[in-house]
Design an enzyme around this catalytic site. Structure first.
Site, PDB file in Angstrom:
ATOM      1  N   LYS B 136       0.835  -1.162  -0.118  1.00 41.38           N
ATOM      2  CA  LYS B 136      -0.097  -0.064  -0.329  1.00 41.38           C
ATOM      3  C   LYS B 136       0.867   1.087   0.165  1.00 41.38           C
ATOM      4  O   LYS B 136       1.765   1.472   1.105  1.00 41.38           O
ATOM      5  CB  LYS B 136      -0.841  -0.020   1.294  1.00 41.38           C
ATOM      6  CG  LYS B 136      -1.942   1.267   1.377  1.00 41.38           C
ATOM      7  CD  LYS B 136      -2.921   1.157   2.280  1.00 41.38           C
ATOM      8  CE  LYS B 136      -2.713   1.613   3.686  1.00 41.38           C
ATOM      9  NZ  LYS B 136      -3.069   3.131   3.845  1.00 41.38           N
ATOM     10  N   GLY B 197      -7.560   9.149  10.183  1.00 41.41           N
ATOM     11  CA  GLY B 197      -7.730   9.346  11.739  1.00 41.41           C
ATOM     12  C   GLY B 197      -8.354  10.286  12.193  1.00 41.41           C
ATOM     13  O   GLY B 197      -8.853  10.461  13.110  1.00 41.41           O
ATOM     14  N   ALA B 223      -9.098   5.609   4.634  1.00 41.97           N
ATOM     15  CA  ALA B 223      -8.901   6.774   5.735  1.00 41.97           C
ATOM     16  C   ALA B 223     -10.292   7.371   5.756  1.00 41.97           C
ATOM     17  O   ALA B 223     -10.883   7.915   4.857  1.00 41.97           O
ATOM     18  CB  ALA B 223      -7.865   7.503   5.288  1.00 41.97           C
ATOM     19  N   GLY B 224     -10.624   7.822   6.875  1.00 42.30           N
ATOM     20  CA  GLY B 224     -11.565   8.780   7.065  1.00 42.30           C
ATOM     21  C   GLY B 224     -12.788   8.539   7.710  1.00 42.30           C
ATOM     22  O   GLY B 224     -13.822   9.201   8.250  1.00 42.30           O
ATOM     23  N   ASN B 245      -8.416   1.880  10.022  1.00 49.59           N
ATOM     24  CA  ASN B 245      -7.969   1.444  11.352  1.00 49.59           C
ATOM     25  C   ASN B 245      -8.351   2.210  12.511  1.00 49.59           C
ATOM     26  O   ASN B 245      -9.112   1.582  13.261  1.00 49.59           O
ATOM     27  CB  ASN B 245      -6.264   1.854  11.084  1.00 49.59           C
ATOM     28  CG  ASN B 245      -5.431   1.428  12.147  1.00 49.59           C
ATOM     29  OD1 ASN B 245      -5.993   1.209  13.325  1.00 49.59           O
ATOM     30  ND2 ASN B 245      -4.235   1.215  11.905  1.00 49.59           N
ATOM     31  N   THR B 246      -7.994   3.682  12.427  1.00 47.72           N
ATOM     32  CA  THR B 246      -8.515   4.103  13.620  1.00 47.72           C
ATOM     33  C   THR B 246      -9.995   4.182  14.126  1.00 47.72           C
ATOM     34  O   THR B 246     -10.592   4.194  15.368  1.00 47.72           O
ATOM     35  CB  THR B 246      -8.298   6.009  13.547  1.00 47.72           C
ATOM     36  OG1 THR B 246      -6.868   5.803  13.019  1.00 47.72           O
ATOM     37  CG2 THR B 246      -8.465   6.573  14.840  1.00 47.72           C
TER      38      THR B 246
END
Lengths: 66, 294
Positions: B136, B197, B223-224, B245-246
């Site tokens: 990635k 994040g 993301a986001g 992830n976050t």
């Protein structure tokens, strides 16, 4: 001679092999990847790879990240 | 507040036009096929889970492992950093929590701000994983937003593809850049939903939709996303998957959120395949108007 291991200046014997360095650092058998002076050093060449004065060695492993 | 109603989604949403019988038949056929095996392909391998997860910000490796398990993810991303020299050899390694024989590992170039560093990181990853070519790529351009440096991303992607890597690429929600990255040979394009994040959800649905419509490679939101409905919206827009992830790791209960995300992804995917009803401005009674007895 001195080399840099992950940014830390470290005295090591002259013409130390990468294989010996890994053993010396107690990292033998660990999942890691190594580059010297920003060039990859394949594991298969560790035994014959000779370090030189002021070499910058990066020893990398997997960490959590996204 | 994020306006979740502004843009209806789903593969058959065409403003207020009704669907033709042919379109409806196509939906039914594709959903019947996919009921059994709704998979997508990355680098020649089929995956049934459309949720890809990161491994950062967890309390410990046990929580990382449990969250990944609850998410049902088959593709798991991780970062590369310096080994702690002089630490106990018994210290658990991340790769013990995500064994390569069970998951497709996706090393990332998180933290790289130039093409050269990103390429170095990918070569180290390939060595670490014994010749595994899937990476990635992310080349960041700004510390506050972590928005990608698209110029450096193109440069790194070109070099990596030339060197035999299968590149999944993080980029912004720009359809033109997504097209360039696909043309360059990236095997998947991963536009951000919002800053990494941030948990803000999909900031520009129409762009994500446009990217999906134009693409011949898998499009995954990377993301986001903040919560399960964000993941569902990404899937309703027609994305092939979502990487996060976050949103899981920073939840009060990461294991439960991992399960919620799995369901959000599945719900959004099924809604996309089902073809949503046309949105209309005014009401349409659900009960018959005939036979009223009052």
């Amino acid at each position: 001679m001195n080399i840099f291991i992950n940014g830390e200046q470290t005295p090591v014997p002259d013409r130390l092999s990468m294989g010996s360095l890994i053993v010396k650092l107690d990292l033998a058998g660990q999942r890691l990847a190594v580059e010297v002076n920003e060039e990859l050093v394949p594991r298969s060449t560790f035994a014959e790879y000779r370090l030189q004065e002021n070499d910058s060695v990066e020893i990398i492993h997997a960490v959590g990240g996204g | 507040m994020v306006d979740s109603s502004a843009f209806p989604t789903g593969k058959n949403f065409r403003g207020f036009e009704p669907q033709t019988p042919l379109q409806i038949a196509a939906n039914i056929m594709s959903s019947q096929i996919t009921d059994r095996k709704d998979s997508f392909s990355i680098a020649g391998r089929e995956y049934t889970s459309r949720l890809l997860v990161g491994t950062g910000k967890y309390k410990d490796l046990a929580e990382t492992r449990d969250a990944i398990k609850a998410s049902g993810a088959e593709i798991v991303t991780f970062a590369l950093r310096r080994t702690n020299i002089g630490q106990s050899q018994d210290e658990p390694n991340l790769l013990d929590a995500i064994p390569p024989d069970r998951y497709t590992l996706l090393p990332n170039t998180a933290g790289c701000y130039d093409a050269k560093t990103a390429v170095r990181t990918c070569r180290l990853a390939r060595e670490l994983l014994d010749g595994h070519n899937l990476v990635k790529l992310e080349v960041l351009g700004d510390e506050q937003t972590l928005f990608p440096d698209v110029v450096a991303t193109l440069e790194a992607a070109e070099e990596l593809i030339g060197d035999g890597f299968d590149v999944m690429v993080y980029t912004n929600d720009d359809p033109v850049m997504a097209r360039h990255l696909e043309e360059l040979g990236c095997i998947a394009v991963m536009p951000l939903a919002a800053p990494i994040g941030s948990g803000l959800g999909i900031r520009n649905r129409l762009n994500i939709r446009t990217i999906v419509e134009n693409a011949k490679v898998p499009i995954l939101v990377d993301a986001g996303v903040g919560t399960a409905s964000d993941a569902a919206v990404a899937m309703e827009l027609g994305c092939d998957g979502v990487l996060m992830n976050t949103a899981i790791a920073a939840a009060d209960d990461p294991i439960l959120m991992a399960s919620a995300m799995r369901k959000g992804i599945e719900a959004g995917r099924e809604a996309y395949l089902a073809g949503r009803m046309p949105a209309r401005r005014f009401a349409s009674a659900s009960s018959p108007l005939e036979g009223l007895f009052f």
